[in-house]
Design a protein around this motif. Sequence first.
Motif, PDB file in Angstrom:
ATOM      1  N   PRO A 178      62.980  94.684  34.379  1.00  0.00           N
ATOM      2  CA  PRO A 178      63.284  93.648  35.484  1.00  0.00           C
ATOM      3  C   PRO A 178      62.489  93.604  36.497  1.00  0.00           C
ATOM      4  O   PRO A 178      62.183  92.674  37.072  1.00  0.00           O
ATOM      5  N   LEU A 179      61.544  94.438  36.711  1.00  0.00           N
ATOM      6  CA  LEU A 179      60.635  94.380  37.737  1.00  0.00           C
ATOM      7  C   LEU A 179      59.141  94.952  37.469  1.00  0.00           C
ATOM      8  O   LEU A 179      59.384  96.197  36.709  1.00  0.00           O
ATOM      9  N   VAL A 180      58.241  94.579  37.797  1.00  0.00           N
ATOM     10  CA  VAL A 180      56.989  95.068  37.307  1.00  0.00           C
ATOM     11  C   VAL A 180      55.639  95.258  38.297  1.00  0.00           C
ATOM     12  O   VAL A 180      55.523  94.398  39.182  1.00  0.00           O
ATOM     13  N   THR A 181      54.926  96.153  38.070  1.00  0.00           N
ATOM     14  CA  THR A 181      53.798  96.330  39.067  1.00  0.00           C
ATOM     15  C   THR A 181      52.690  97.087  38.257  1.00  0.00           C
ATOM     16  O   THR A 181      52.980  97.623  37.172  1.00  0.00           O
ATOM     17  N   ASP A 182      51.542  97.330  39.022  1.00  0.00           N
ATOM     18  CA  ASP A 182      50.794  98.348  38.381  1.00  0.00           C
ATOM     19  C   ASP A 182      50.240  99.478  39.155  1.00  0.00           C
ATOM     20  O   ASP A 182      49.347 100.422  38.611  1.00  0.00           O
ATOM     21  N   GLY A 183      50.976  99.653  40.272  1.00  0.00           N
ATOM     22  CA  GLY A 183      50.645 100.789  41.258  1.00  0.00           C
ATOM     23  C   GLY A 183      49.501 100.707  41.748  1.00  0.00           C
ATOM     24  O   GLY A 183      49.172 101.773  42.215  1.00  0.00           O
ATOM     25  N   HIS A 184      48.919  99.898  41.843  1.00  0.00           N
ATOM     26  CA  HIS A 184      47.501  99.805  42.677  1.00  0.00           C
ATOM     27  C   HIS A 184      47.595  99.915  44.089  1.00  0.00           C
ATOM     28  O   HIS A 184      48.596  99.399  44.721  1.00  0.00           O
ATOM     29  N   PRO A 185      46.858 100.654  44.820  1.00  0.00           N
ATOM     30  CA  PRO A 185      46.937 100.907  46.072  1.00  0.00           C
ATOM     31  C   PRO A 185      46.999  99.489  46.987  1.00  0.00           C
ATOM     32  O   PRO A 185      47.704  99.550  48.123  1.00  0.00           O
ATOM     33  N   TRP A 186      46.408  98.579  46.554  1.00  0.00           N
ATOM     34  CA  TRP A 186      46.397  97.275  47.400  1.00  0.00           C
ATOM     35  C   TRP A 186      47.767  96.826  47.489  1.00  0.00           C
ATOM     36  O   TRP A 186      48.127  96.227  48.473  1.00  0.00           O
ATOM     37  N   PHE A 384      33.745 104.467  52.173  1.00  0.00           N
ATOM     38  CA  PHE A 384      33.968 104.804  50.845  1.00  0.00           C
ATOM     39  C   PHE A 384      35.581 104.573  50.575  1.00  0.00           C
ATOM     40  O   PHE A 384      35.942 105.204  49.541  1.00  0.00           O
ATOM     41  N   TYR A 385      36.078 103.212  50.776  1.00  0.00           N
ATOM     42  CA  TYR A 385      37.548 103.076  50.469  1.00  0.00           C
ATOM     43  C   TYR A 385      37.507 102.617  49.138  1.00  0.00           C
ATOM     44  O   TYR A 385      38.693 102.680  48.314  1.00  0.00           O
ATOM     45  N   VAL A 386      36.380 102.181  48.592  1.00  0.00           N
ATOM     46  CA  VAL A 386      36.369 101.518  47.043  1.00  0.00           C
ATOM     47  C   VAL A 386      36.710 103.004  46.171  1.00  0.00           C
ATOM     48  O   VAL A 386      37.570 102.738  45.264  1.00  0.00           O
ATOM     49  N   GLN A 387      35.935 103.798  46.652  1.00  0.00           N
ATOM     50  CA  GLN A 387      36.088 105.245  45.757  1.00  0.00           C
ATOM     51  C   GLN A 387      37.368 105.868  46.101  1.00  0.00           C
ATOM     52  O   GLN A 387      38.127 106.469  45.197  1.00  0.00           O
ATOM     53  N   PHE A 388      37.994 105.653  47.188  1.00  0.00           N
ATOM     54  CA  PHE A 388      39.381 106.210  47.518  1.00  0.00           C
ATOM     55  C   PHE A 388      40.381 105.496  46.856  1.00  0.00           C
ATOM     56  O   PHE A 388      41.301 106.418  46.289  1.00  0.00           O
ATOM     57  N   ARG A 389      40.263 104.309  46.725  1.00  0.00           N
ATOM     58  CA  ARG A 389      41.364 103.724  45.906  1.00  0.00           C
ATOM     59  C   ARG A 389      41.448 104.274  44.152  1.00  0.00           C
ATOM     60  O   ARG A 389      42.316 104.283  43.798  1.00  0.00           O
ATOM     61  N   ASP A 390      40.272 104.603  43.910  1.00  0.00           N
ATOM     62  CA  ASP A 390      40.026 105.177  42.526  1.00  0.00           C
ATOM     63  C   ASP A 390      40.832 106.850  42.381  1.00  0.00           C
ATOM     64  O   ASP A 390      41.530 107.024  41.595  1.00  0.00           O
ATOM     65  N   ASP A 411      49.459 114.209  48.664  1.00  0.00           N
ATOM     66  CA  ASP A 411      48.816 115.284  49.144  1.00  0.00           C
ATOM     67  C   ASP A 411      47.683 115.401  48.687  1.00  0.00           C
ATOM     68  O   ASP A 411      46.514 115.679  49.411  1.00  0.00           O
ATOM     69  N   ASN A 412      47.441 115.324  47.209  1.00  0.00           N
ATOM     70  CA  ASN A 412      45.987 115.582  46.915  1.00  0.00           C
ATOM     71  C   ASN A 412      45.212 114.307  47.013  1.00  0.00           C
ATOM     72  O   ASN A 412      43.987 114.438  47.544  1.00  0.00           O
ATOM     73  N   ALA A 413      45.597 113.352  47.066  1.00  0.00           N
ATOM     74  CA  ALA A 413      44.822 112.139  47.393  1.00  0.00           C
ATOM     75  C   ALA A 413      44.529 112.027  48.691  1.00  0.00           C
ATOM     76  O   ALA A 413      43.295 111.601  49.071  1.00  0.00           O
TER      77      ALA A 413
END
Length: 434
Positions: A178-186, A384-390, A411-413
Amino acid sequence: MKMTTLTALSVALTLGAGTAQATDIEFWYGNTGTPEQAILQACEAFNASQEDVNVSCVGQGSYEIGMQKAIAAYRAGNSPVLIQFFDAGTLDLMLSDAVVPIEEIMPEVDWDAYIGGARSFYETSTRSLFSQPYNGSTLIMYANMDLLAEVGVTEIPDTYESVIEVARKLKDNGSDCPLVTDGHPWRVLEQFSARHGVPVASRNNGYEGLDAEYVFNEGLVAQHMENLVSWREDGLLRLGQDTRAGDYTSAFNAGECAMMEGSTGSYGAAYAALGDAVQIAYAPIYDGHQRYNTLIGGASIWVMKGHSDEEIEAAKTFLDFLREDEQQIAFTRMTGYVPVTNAALDVLDADGRIDEPEFATARVGVESLDMAGNDASRGIRLGFYVQFRDIFIEETQRAFNGEQPMQVALDNAKARGDDLLRRFEQTYQGVSLP
């Protein structure tokens, strides 16, 4: 003999004047697929439009690779004049000492002509643009109205509560997606936080200082991430890897999934695949929350240091060309990225093209970007936000896979992200934010 020599010299000078060499510059970009085709078409059109400048547009395969290679090339003294880079690396580039602020070298341009949502991410604390917004996108909601019609739904739901209500109807009707995403932080963090007016990090998402800390592991963002896990377990939501297509946009474009939160930059491919069945609207919010602006996505173009005045002038000519109304409109038509200046939007509106399906993202996207905002919806100004996204993807995917609770993942992120911020702060200790 003397006359013959002078005549020969005159002819040589005349021929030389007629065959003056163009100034060659390179523009490195990170897009692939349809946006890459649009970029290459723009480059070809520019080179064909004049003879003084020849721009070589060189694909790098991704924004991240392009940035790494450009910084390395700058240190080696052979960087491109222009580089396209995406929103996440803004602060890294601002403090890299490898780029020249765009308003500094082009003060004659009316930079206020850019839509507010396109400016805010790439400007300094004094509201001066550091780079030229180029392929601007934002988050919107996609729906396959043919599939929604099968369960009696004629409008795209605008709240998460109504999205899930429609998703349940679709599931009961036999839909596996029904609904799809990829869970990317953007999508699930940055755009979600902005339009709900809640911060990703303290210090106004880093705009007020390098001593910011992440705060997304509490409050509305944390609850939303928990909801995503629950909806997936109930079969109402699928991640890209859950689908037959193996990719969330491909799954929507193939008609496998009925609704999708996606970038405006995905519209060109979706419309090509589904035609009038695809419709778009603002990304949903939760009931009881005020809607704020979404963030600009896509990328901007940066001018790198270490080049001659002649090369900089050539780069300015190319940037002027890309800023032209019809060039922006052509890019929007082909890709779904939104126009980034009010003038280009006005042209579309004045001649009625804005109401044509191929320009659907122009109105919806710009309206979403230009809604009233607050300090939390201005943008992300974190090192370092590019690395944070990973890191965010790694931790939350482990939660989606059942390897750890979502709260532990967040919490880990946060903890790992804060470590990155402290490293960045130490790297630029004593440096003022631009």
